[in-house]
Design a protein around this motif. Structure first.
Motif, PDB file in Angstrom:
ATOM      1  N   ILE A  11     -28.852  -1.108 -14.132  1.00 20.81           N
ATOM      2  CA  ILE A  11     -27.171  -0.540 -14.533  1.00 20.81           C
ATOM      3  C   ILE A  11     -27.577  -0.982 -15.992  1.00 20.81           C
ATOM      4  O   ILE A  11     -27.276   0.109 -16.253  1.00 20.81           O
ATOM      5  CB  ILE A  11     -26.297  -2.162 -14.273  1.00 20.81           C
ATOM      6  CG1 ILE A  11     -26.254  -2.037 -13.680  1.00 20.81           C
ATOM      7  CG2 ILE A  11     -25.130  -1.314 -15.503  1.00 20.81           C
ATOM      8  CD1 ILE A  11     -25.356  -0.465 -12.686  1.00 20.81           C
ATOM      9  N   LEU A  45     -18.142  -0.780 -11.841  1.00 23.11           N
ATOM     10  CA  LEU A  45     -18.582  -2.021 -10.996  1.00 23.11           C
ATOM     11  C   LEU A  45     -18.065  -3.029 -10.614  1.00 23.11           C
ATOM     12  O   LEU A  45     -17.544  -3.705 -11.498  1.00 23.11           O
ATOM     13  CB  LEU A  45     -20.169  -2.344 -11.461  1.00 23.11           C
ATOM     14  CG  LEU A  45     -20.694  -1.154 -11.648  1.00 23.11           C
ATOM     15  CD1 LEU A  45     -21.442  -1.789 -12.179  1.00 23.11           C
ATOM     16  CD2 LEU A  45     -21.835  -0.704 -10.211  1.00 23.11           C
ATOM     17  N   PRO A  84     -20.644  -6.327  -8.390  1.00 24.65           N
ATOM     18  CA  PRO A  84     -21.790  -5.595  -7.773  1.00 24.65           C
ATOM     19  C   PRO A  84     -22.238  -6.565  -7.422  1.00 24.65           C
ATOM     20  O   PRO A  84     -23.029  -6.433  -6.188  1.00 24.65           O
ATOM     21  CB  PRO A  84     -22.086  -4.430  -8.669  1.00 24.65           C
ATOM     22  CG  PRO A  84     -21.718  -5.188  -9.838  1.00 24.65           C
ATOM     23  CD  PRO A  84     -20.668  -6.376 -10.175  1.00 24.65           C
ATOM     24  N   GLN A 125     -25.468  -3.105  -1.025  1.00 24.71           N
ATOM     25  CA  GLN A 125     -24.641  -2.641  -2.403  1.00 24.71           C
ATOM     26  C   GLN A 125     -25.703  -1.669  -2.954  1.00 24.71           C
ATOM     27  O   GLN A 125     -24.993  -1.285  -3.769  1.00 24.71           O
ATOM     28  CB  GLN A 125     -24.706  -3.795  -3.098  1.00 24.71           C
ATOM     29  CG  GLN A 125     -23.960  -4.201  -4.199  1.00 24.71           C
ATOM     30  CD  GLN A 125     -22.380  -3.825  -4.172  1.00 24.71           C
ATOM     31  OE1 GLN A 125     -21.710  -3.021  -3.839  1.00 24.71           O
ATOM     32  NE2 GLN A 125     -21.866  -4.824  -4.512  1.00 24.71           N
ATOM     33  N   ILE A 127     -24.403   1.684  -5.312  1.00 26.71           N
ATOM     34  CA  ILE A 127     -24.755   1.562  -6.381  1.00 26.71           C
ATOM     35  C   ILE A 127     -25.588   3.274  -5.958  1.00 26.71           C
ATOM     36  O   ILE A 127     -25.015   4.299  -6.920  1.00 26.71           O
ATOM     37  CB  ILE A 127     -26.100   1.034  -7.074  1.00 26.71           C
ATOM     38  CG1 ILE A 127     -24.509  -0.359  -6.897  1.00 26.71           C
ATOM     39  CG2 ILE A 127     -25.599   1.332  -8.416  1.00 26.71           C
ATOM     40  CD1 ILE A 127     -23.199  -0.019  -7.610  1.00 26.71           C
ATOM     41  N   VAL A 168     -17.421   1.557  -7.310  1.00 33.94           N
ATOM     42  CA  VAL A 168     -18.923   0.668  -6.748  1.00 33.94           C
ATOM     43  C   VAL A 168     -17.308  -0.240  -6.164  1.00 33.94           C
ATOM     44  O   VAL A 168     -17.426  -1.061  -7.491  1.00 33.94           O
ATOM     45  CB  VAL A 168     -19.547   0.393  -7.174  1.00 33.94           C
ATOM     46  CG1 VAL A 168     -20.050  -0.146  -6.096  1.00 33.94           C
ATOM     47  CG2 VAL A 168     -20.141   1.472  -6.879  1.00 33.94           C
ATOM     48  N   GLU A 197     -23.575   6.489  -6.631  1.00 36.75           N
ATOM     49  CA  GLU A 197     -22.649   7.009  -7.707  1.00 36.75           C
ATOM     50  C   GLU A 197     -23.564   7.486  -8.517  1.00 36.75           C
ATOM     51  O   GLU A 197     -23.048   8.717  -9.449  1.00 36.75           O
ATOM     52  CB  GLU A 197     -21.906   5.736  -8.301  1.00 36.75           C
ATOM     53  CG  GLU A 197     -20.743   5.209  -7.209  1.00 36.75           C
ATOM     54  CD  GLU A 197     -19.844   6.310  -6.470  1.00 36.75           C
ATOM     55  OE1 GLU A 197     -19.161   7.315  -7.418  1.00 36.75           O
ATOM     56  OE2 GLU A 197     -19.167   5.843  -5.926  1.00 36.75           O
TER      57      GLU A 197
END
Length: 530
Positions: free
Chosen positions: A202, A183, A186, A165, A169, A91, A172
Motif C-alpha cells: 500500500i 480500504l 483490509p 483479500q 486489492i 475494497v 483495484e
C-alpha cells in the motif's frame, strides 16, 4: 505533496429517519497521501464511505448535505459506477468476489480483455471473445505488484481467506484510472506476515501518487502506514492530525471518548481439571476450502473458555464449522457423553449448542430483516418461541419478542434506531453484536464463537470480550472461541489450543511465554496443560 487536494469532504451531513449519523465532517486528502479513518463501529465511517462510493442506501434515504469536491470540482456521485469513473476504488470489509470464477476473471471483472472475430466485425462488439491469455497475464501482473504468487487460473473458492483479500486489492490496482483507493479493514483476515507485506504494498501504491483512505482498528498498522489520522466519534470529526504528532493511546481514547485500561489476563488462575468433559472431539477432519482440518482431537471441560488460535489457512475456523454441519466432515464428536450426529445440519443447535460464525453476512444474518427478527430467529426455529399460531401456521410474534430484544440491545450496546431497523443498515460491529445476541437468546450450554471481534473497533471489542466472560461466569456457559488475535485469546481464555497444518500443535495456558506460542505457530508441537 500536491498543492490541490484530490478529495475534499466539505461539511458533510447525513441523517437516517431523523437520526443524525454524520454532522459537519470536513477534511482533505491529497494525491499520494494515506489517511487513516478511525472511529468506533457506528461512528459514521461506513456512512461516509457509502456517500463517497455512491451506494444506493444513501440515495434511497434522501441523500446528504454538504459537498464532495474531487480534483477541485464539486461532484455528485450517484452510483458506484460514477465513483469508479472518477477513479475511486473500494475494497469492502466483506468480500465482493465470485467464488466460482477464477482469480483472473475476478480481477478483470467487467474490464475483460476481448479479441475481435469475423462475427463481431459484422454484428458488433458484444460478439467479441474473451482473450483469456491476456486476462491471465494482466491479472498475474497485478498480483505480482502485491508480491503474491497466486495462480490466476484457480477458482477463488479454493483460496485461503487471506489470499482472497489480496485478490480484492489486485482488482483495484489493475484499474488504469485509479486515483483514490478506499480500504475497509483490509488486514482483518491476514496473518501477521501477510499484513506486513500488504502494508508495504500500500505504501508503494501511495508512492505512485494514488491517495489511500485506510480504515482499520489495528492501531499499530495505523501508526506504521498512515500519514495522517482522521477520527470520527458519534458522527462528528473530533481529530485530524499528522500521525507523527499523535500516539496510539491518544487515538484509542479519542475514538471511544474515554481512557482505556490495558489488557490483562482475566482467567489465568482458573483450573478445570476436576470438571467433566462437555465436548470431546476425536480425529476430526473438515473439508472447508482454505481452512481444511486434517486430524483434530480436543476435550472441552464444562465451564471453561477454550481458545483456538493459529495462522490463517491452517484449519482453526473449520473446527466449529464442521461440528455445526457447514462443511463435509469426518471423525467423532461426543456432547455430554453422547454421540453427536454432527454431519447433519442443525443437529448441534438442537442439542443445546450455539454458533456465532466468522461469516456474519454470508451465514449469520438476514440483512433485509429487522434486528428483532434476526435476534430471535434461531430460537424461533429451534425452541419454537416468539411465534403466534394461526391454525396450521405460525408467524413471528414481534410483540412477544420485544422485551427480550430490547434487553439485548441495551446489554450489548447495539447502536441502532430501534429493534425494527434493518440489520443491513448497521455497522459491522453492531451486526456482530446482533449475531452474538441471537446465539445467546437460545440459552446454550456450549457456545462457539468464531472471530467475534473481526473488523470491530476497540470499544466494541472490549464490550464483546467482557460480555463473553460475564456469561461464562454468571450463566455457566462453556465457550469455545476461535480467533486470529492471540492477545484476545490470552485475555479471556483458560486454555488455548494452537492449530497448525490442520492438527493441534499444542495447548497452553494464557500466561505461557510468548516464545512457546511462537513455536507452536511455527509448527513445533508443545505442551498440553490440564
Amino acid at each position: 505533496m500536491a498543492k490541490q487536494a484530490l478529495l475534499h469532504f466539505k461539511n458533510v451531513k447525513k441523517s437516517f429517519s431523523g437520526n443524525v449519523v454524520l454532522s459537519g465532517v470536513d477534511f482533505e486528502i491529497f494525491p499520494g497521501q494515506i489517511v487513516a479513518l478511525a472511529g468506533e463501529n457506528g461512528a459514521g465511517k461506513s456512512t461516509l464511505m457509502n456517500i463517497l462510493f455512491g451506494m444506493n442506501v444513501i440515495q434511497e434515504t434522501g441523500g446528504y448535505e454538504g459537498e464532495i469536491i474531487f480534483e477541485g470540482k464539486p461532484v455528485k456521485i450517484q452510483s458506484p459506477e460514477d465513483a469508479m469513473a472518477l477513479g475511486i476504488g473500494m475494497v469492502h470489509q466483506e468480500f465482493m468476489l465470485l467464488p466460482g470464477f477464477t482469480v483472473a476473471r475476478n480481477i478483470k471483472l467487467n474490464r475483460e480483455n476481448v479479441t475481435p472475430n469475423l462475427v463481431s466485425r459484422v454484428a458488433g462488439k458484444r460478439f467479441e471473445l474473451l482473450d483469456n491469455p491476456r486476462i491471465v497475464e494482466e491479472a498475474a501482473g497485478a498480483l505480482h505488484k502485491l508480491g503474491m504468487e497466486i495462480n490466476p487460473e484457480v477458482t477463488v473458492d479454493k483460496l485461503p481467506v487471506g489470499h482472497m483479500q489480496f485478490v480484492e486489492i489486485a482488482r483495484e490496482i489493475d484499474k488504469s484510472n485509479l486515483k483514490l483507493l478506499v480500504l475497509d479493514e483490509p488486514t482483518a483476515v491476514l496473518t501477521e506476515s501477510e499484513a506486513e507485506r500488504f502494508l508495504k504494498c500500500i505504501r508503494q501504491v501511495a508512492d505512485e501518487g494514488i491517495a489511500v483512505i485506510f480504515i482499520s482498528h489495528r492501531l499499530d498498522e495505523v501508526m506504521t502506514l498512515a500519514d495522517s489520522v482522521v477520527i470520527l466519534r458519534d458522527g462528528q470529526m473530533v481529530f485530524d492530525e499528522k500521525t507523527k504528532n499523535t500516539s496510539k493511546n491518544q487515538i484509542a481514547e479519542l475514538m471511544v471518548g474515554r481512557k482505556l485500561e490495558a489488557d490483562s489476563m482475566i482467567n489465568v488462575n482458573r483450573s478445570f481439571e476436576n470438571s467433566d468433559i462437555i465436548l470431546e472431539i476425536e480425529h476430526l477432519s473438515v473439508s472447508m476450502p482454505g481452512e481444511r482440518t486434517k486430524d483434530v482431537s480436543l476435550k472441552v471441560r464444562r465451564g471453561e473458555i477454550l481458545g483456538i488460535g493459529g495462522l490463517a489457512g491452517h484449519g482453526k475456523t473449520s473446527i466449529s464449522n464442521g461440528i455445526f454441519g457447514m462443511y463435509p466432515a469426518r471423525g467423532r464428536v461426543r456432547y455430554n457423553g453422547q454421540e453427536l450426529a454432527f454431519t447433519r445440519v442443525g443437529e448441534a443447535l438442537n442439542k443445546g449448542m450455539a454458533f456465532v460464525s466468522e461469516d456474519r453476512k454470508g451465514v449469520g444474518l438476514l440483512l433485509d430483516e429487522s434486528i428483532a427478527l434476526n435476534m430471535v430467529y434461531t430460537d424461533m426455529k429451534v425452541n419454537r418461541r416468539f411465534l403466534k399460531k394461526y391454525g396450521f401456521f405460525s408467524l413471528f410474534d414481534g410483540k412477544s419478542a420485544e422485551k427480550t430484544v430490547e434487553e439485548m440491545i441495551g446489554e450489548l450496546d447495539i447502536r441502532c434506531t430501534g429493534s425494527k431497523q434493518l440489520v443491513g443498515r448497521l455497522s459491522g460491529g453492531n451486526q456482530q453484536k446482533v449475531c452474538m445476541a441471537r446465539a445467546l437468546i437460545t440459552k446454550p450450554d456450549l457456545l462457539f464463537v468464531s472471530e467475534p471481534t473481526r473488523g470491530i473497533d476497540i470499544g466494541a471489542k472490549q464490550i464483546l470480550l467482557n460480555y463473553l466472560v460475564k456469561i461464562n461466569k454468571e450463566l455457566g456457559i462453556t465457550i469455545v472461541m476461535t480467533s486470529s488475535e492471540l492477545n484476545e485469546l490470552r485475555t479471556i481464555c483458560d486454555r488455548i489450543a494452537i492449530i497448525g497444518s490442520g492438527v493441534v500443535q499444542g495447548i497452553l495456558k494464557p500466561d505461557a511465554p510468548n516464545v512457546d506460542f511462537a513455536l507452536l505457530m511455527s509448527g513445533e508441537k508443545g505442551g498440553d496443560p490440564s
